[in-house]
Design a protein around this motif. Structure first.
Motif, short mmCIF file in Angstrom:
data_model
loop_
_atom_site.label_atom_id
_atom_site.label_comp_id
_atom_site.label_asym_id
_atom_site.label_seq_id
_atom_site.Cartn_x
_atom_site.Cartn_y
_atom_site.Cartn_z
N ALA A 74 0.85 -1.19 0.00
CA ALA A 74 0.00 0.00 0.00
C ALA A 74 0.88 1.24 0.00
O ALA A 74 2.08 1.15 0.26
CB ALA A 74 -0.89 0.01 1.24
N ARG A 75 0.26 2.36 -0.34
CA ARG A 75 0.95 3.64 -0.17
C ARG A 75 0.19 4.36 0.93
O ARG A 75 -0.99 4.66 0.76
CB ARG A 75 0.93 4.44 -1.48
N SER A 76 0.83 4.59 2.08
CA SER A 76 0.11 5.12 3.24
C SER A 76 0.28 6.62 3.42
O SER A 76 1.38 7.11 3.64
CB SER A 76 0.61 4.41 4.51
N ILE A 130 10.12 -2.45 -10.41
CA ILE A 130 10.51 -2.90 -11.75
C ILE A 130 11.29 -1.83 -12.51
O ILE A 130 11.92 -2.11 -13.51
CB ILE A 130 9.29 -3.36 -12.60
N ASP A 131 11.22 -0.58 -12.02
CA ASP A 131 11.80 0.54 -12.79
C ASP A 131 13.32 0.62 -12.76
O ASP A 131 13.91 1.33 -13.56
CB ASP A 131 11.23 1.87 -12.28
N ASN A 132 13.95 -0.06 -11.81
CA ASN A 132 15.42 -0.02 -11.63
C ASN A 132 15.93 1.40 -11.43
O ASN A 132 17.02 1.75 -11.89
CB ASN A 132 16.14 -0.66 -12.84
N VAL A 172 6.06 1.17 -22.53
CA VAL A 172 6.46 0.33 -21.39
C VAL A 172 6.52 1.21 -20.15
O VAL A 172 6.54 2.43 -20.24
CB VAL A 172 7.83 -0.37 -21.63
N MET A 173 6.60 0.58 -18.97
CA MET A 173 6.60 1.37 -17.73
C MET A 173 7.93 2.10 -17.53
O MET A 173 8.93 1.78 -18.17
CB MET A 173 6.29 0.47 -16.55
N GLY A 174 7.89 3.03 -16.62
CA GLY A 174 9.05 3.88 -16.32
C GLY A 174 8.60 5.32 -16.33
O GLY A 174 8.77 6.01 -17.33
N ARG A 175 7.99 5.74 -15.21
CA ARG A 175 7.42 7.09 -15.24
C ARG A 175 8.49 8.18 -15.20
O ARG A 175 8.28 9.28 -15.68
CB ARG A 175 6.40 7.27 -14.12
N ASP A 176 9.66 7.86 -14.61
CA ASP A 176 10.72 8.87 -14.55
C ASP A 176 11.98 8.46 -15.29
O ASP A 176 12.84 9.29 -15.57
CB ASP A 176 11.13 9.12 -13.08
N ALA A 225 9.04 4.89 -23.37
CA ALA A 225 8.91 4.85 -21.91
C ALA A 225 7.72 5.71 -21.50
O ALA A 225 7.49 6.77 -22.10
CB ALA A 225 10.18 5.37 -21.25
N GLU A 226 7.01 5.25 -20.50
CA GLU A 226 5.84 5.96 -19.98
C GLU A 226 6.13 7.46 -19.73
O GLU A 226 5.31 8.32 -20.01
CB GLU A 226 5.52 5.27 -18.65
N GLY A 227 7.33 7.75 -19.25
CA GLY A 227 7.65 9.13 -18.88
C GLY A 227 8.30 9.94 -20.00
O GLY A 227 8.74 11.06 -19.77
N GLY A 256 1.43 -1.63 -19.83
CA GLY A 256 0.86 -1.38 -18.51
C GLY A 256 1.27 -2.34 -17.41
O GLY A 256 2.39 -2.86 -17.39
N HIS A 257 0.32 -2.62 -16.52
CA HIS A 257 0.64 -3.35 -15.30
C HIS A 257 0.98 -4.83 -15.49
O HIS A 257 1.45 -5.47 -14.56
CB HIS A 257 -0.50 -3.21 -14.28
N MET A 258 0.71 -5.35 -16.69
CA MET A 258 1.12 -6.76 -16.91
C MET A 258 2.63 -6.92 -16.71
O MET A 258 3.12 -8.00 -16.38
CB MET A 258 0.67 -7.26 -18.29
N GLN A 259 3.35 -5.79 -16.86
CA GLN A 259 4.82 -5.84 -16.66
C GLN A 259 5.20 -6.04 -15.20
O GLN A 259 6.32 -6.36 -14.88
CB GLN A 259 5.46 -4.53 -17.14
N ARG A 260 4.27 -5.74 -14.30
CA ARG A 260 4.59 -5.86 -12.87
C ARG A 260 4.26 -7.23 -12.30
O ARG A 260 4.65 -7.54 -11.17
CB ARG A 260 3.83 -4.78 -12.08
N GLY A 261 3.51 -8.03 -13.08
CA GLY A 261 3.06 -9.31 -12.54
C GLY A 261 3.88 -10.49 -13.04
O GLY A 261 4.87 -10.32 -13.75
O1 F6P Z 1 6.45 0.19 -10.13
C1 F6P Z 1 6.77 1.44 -10.69
C2 F6P Z 1 5.79 1.79 -11.73
O2 F6P Z 1 5.80 0.68 -12.55
C3 F6P Z 1 5.95 3.03 -12.59
O3 F6P Z 1 6.74 2.88 -13.72
C4 F6P Z 1 4.53 3.39 -12.92
O4 F6P Z 1 4.38 4.71 -13.28
C5 F6P Z 1 3.86 3.07 -11.64
O5 F6P Z 1 4.52 1.94 -11.14
C6 F6P Z 1 2.39 2.87 -11.69
O6 F6P Z 1 1.98 2.33 -10.47
P1 F6P Z 1 0.54 2.40 -9.83
O7 F6P Z 1 -0.43 2.07 -10.89
O8 F6P Z 1 0.59 1.37 -8.75
O9 F6P Z 1 0.37 3.77 -9.29
#
Ligand code: F6P
Length: 327
Positions: A74-76, A130-132, A172-176, A225-227, A256-261
């Motif tokens: 979670a993000r608290s 996953i962003d390294n 692909v993911m990588g917001r920054d 990249a997403e960012g 998207g999120h399939m990259q995180r699973g």
């Molecule tokens: O885990 C990092 C990351 O994959 C970023 O690249 C992406 O912007 C973010 O998570 C999205 O996460 P959430 O949907 O959980 O906010």
């Protein structure tokens, strides 16, 4: 510092493949060194709410191969407040917990550092994202798995691209940061790779795509990249290219999120196992405020402060390699 007899472990921020393997490693290392371990559910929010569970070596059977996190994450917002952190501290004390290991990204490490400063509570971080994008380690947990997942997906997209003579923009993911995009781009044989660290510019992108079309290529993949800031977003970017290259059919695919699973790669499982052991050993040595990392295949320690403030750099050699490969 008092002797450490009981260590808690939690996952925080975005999940990443390998988190379960790291939880398993922390718990088993505690059992090996004859100390107790506790799992904290839902990250810092669970710490505030006292959502704890005593764990033992058998509680973490059959999780090394599982994606996500059995402890949830979670993000608290509450942990950002002094009151929230005070509640969390009282809960840890009530359960006689002497230290914790947090598996997460820089936001999670910032929370750990503030908590340590306020309550002199021993903490160690394991980089899980996953962003390294964490300074102080060559690899974060989940990065390798995400690269493989994305490359596999793009291989499939390539089948359609080449069958229909299409140009695909794959986000692909990588917001920054562009670590995922750059590596996946080279690994999947992309025509262009767009990353936040480098602004290719719309004109140069167009020029390069026209050049490759002229050279005989009938389909192409552009990894974004997403960012990346080249266009408003990947859809606008694709629209712009389609308008300027009317002979090309353009499509967009956001991975998207399939990259995180998914199941962690062997690399991530081994890395998680090594990092978890080191985190426990470091706490038993009476150290605190470090992040466990890996450099040149050696497990290393970096101060949490540096891990939070430092910035990772993209591998510019890969940009050159990609340019040469698209000849
Ligand atoms: O885990 C990092 C990351 O994959 C970023 O690249 C992406 O912007 C973010 O998570 C999205 O996460 P959430 O949907 O959980 O906010």
């Amino acid at each position: 510092m008092n002797k450490v007899n009981k260590i808690a472990v939690l996952t925080s921020g975005g999940d990443s493949p390998g988190m379960n393997a790291a939880i398993r490693s922390v718990v088993r290392a505690c059992a090996y060194y004859n100390i107790e371990s506790v799992g904290i559910y839902r990250g810092y929010q669970g710490m505030i709410e006292g959502d704890f569970k005593e764990l033992n070596a058998r509680s973490v059977n059959n999780i090394i191969n599982k994606g996500g996190t059995i402890l949830k994450t979670a993000r608290s917002e509450e942990f950002r407040t002094v009151e929230g952190r005070k509640k969390a501290f009282e809960n840890l004390k009530k359960k006689n917990i002497d230290a914790f290991v947090v598996i997460g990204g820089d936001g999670s490490f910032t929370g750990a550092e503030i908590f340590n400063e306020e309550f002199n509570f021993p903490v160690i971080g394991i980089p899980g994202t996953i962003d390294n994008d964490i300074f102080g380690t060559n690899f974060t947990l989940g990065y390798d798995t995400a690269l493989n997942t994305a490359v596999e997906a793009i291989d499939k997209i390539r089948d359609t691209a080449s069958s229909h003579n299409r140009l695909f923009f794959v986000e692909v993911m990588g917001r920054d940061v562009g670590h995922i995009a750059l590596n996946v781009g080279v690994g999947a044989g992309a025509e262009e790779i767009l990353i936040p660290e480098e602004d290719l510019g719309l004109d140069r992108l167009l020029e390069s795509l026209k050049k490759s079309r002229k050279s005989g290529k009938t389909s192409s993949i552009v990894v974004v990249a997403e960012g990346d800031k080249t266009g408003e977003n990947v859809f606008e970017l694709a629209k712009y290219v389609e308008e300027n290259m009317p002979n090309y059919e353009v499509r967009v695919s956001v991975l998207g999120h399939m990259q995180r699973g998914g199941a962690p790669s062997c690399f991530d499982r081994v890395l998680a196992s090594r990092m978890g052991v080191k985190a426990v050993e470091v706490l038993l040595e009476g150290k605190s405020n470090f992040m466990v990392g890996i450099h040149d295949n050696e497990i290393t320690l970096t101060s949490l402060d540096l891990a939070i403030k430092g910035e990772t750099k993209i591998n510019t050699e890969l940009i050159k390699v990609s340019d040469i490969m698209t000849t």
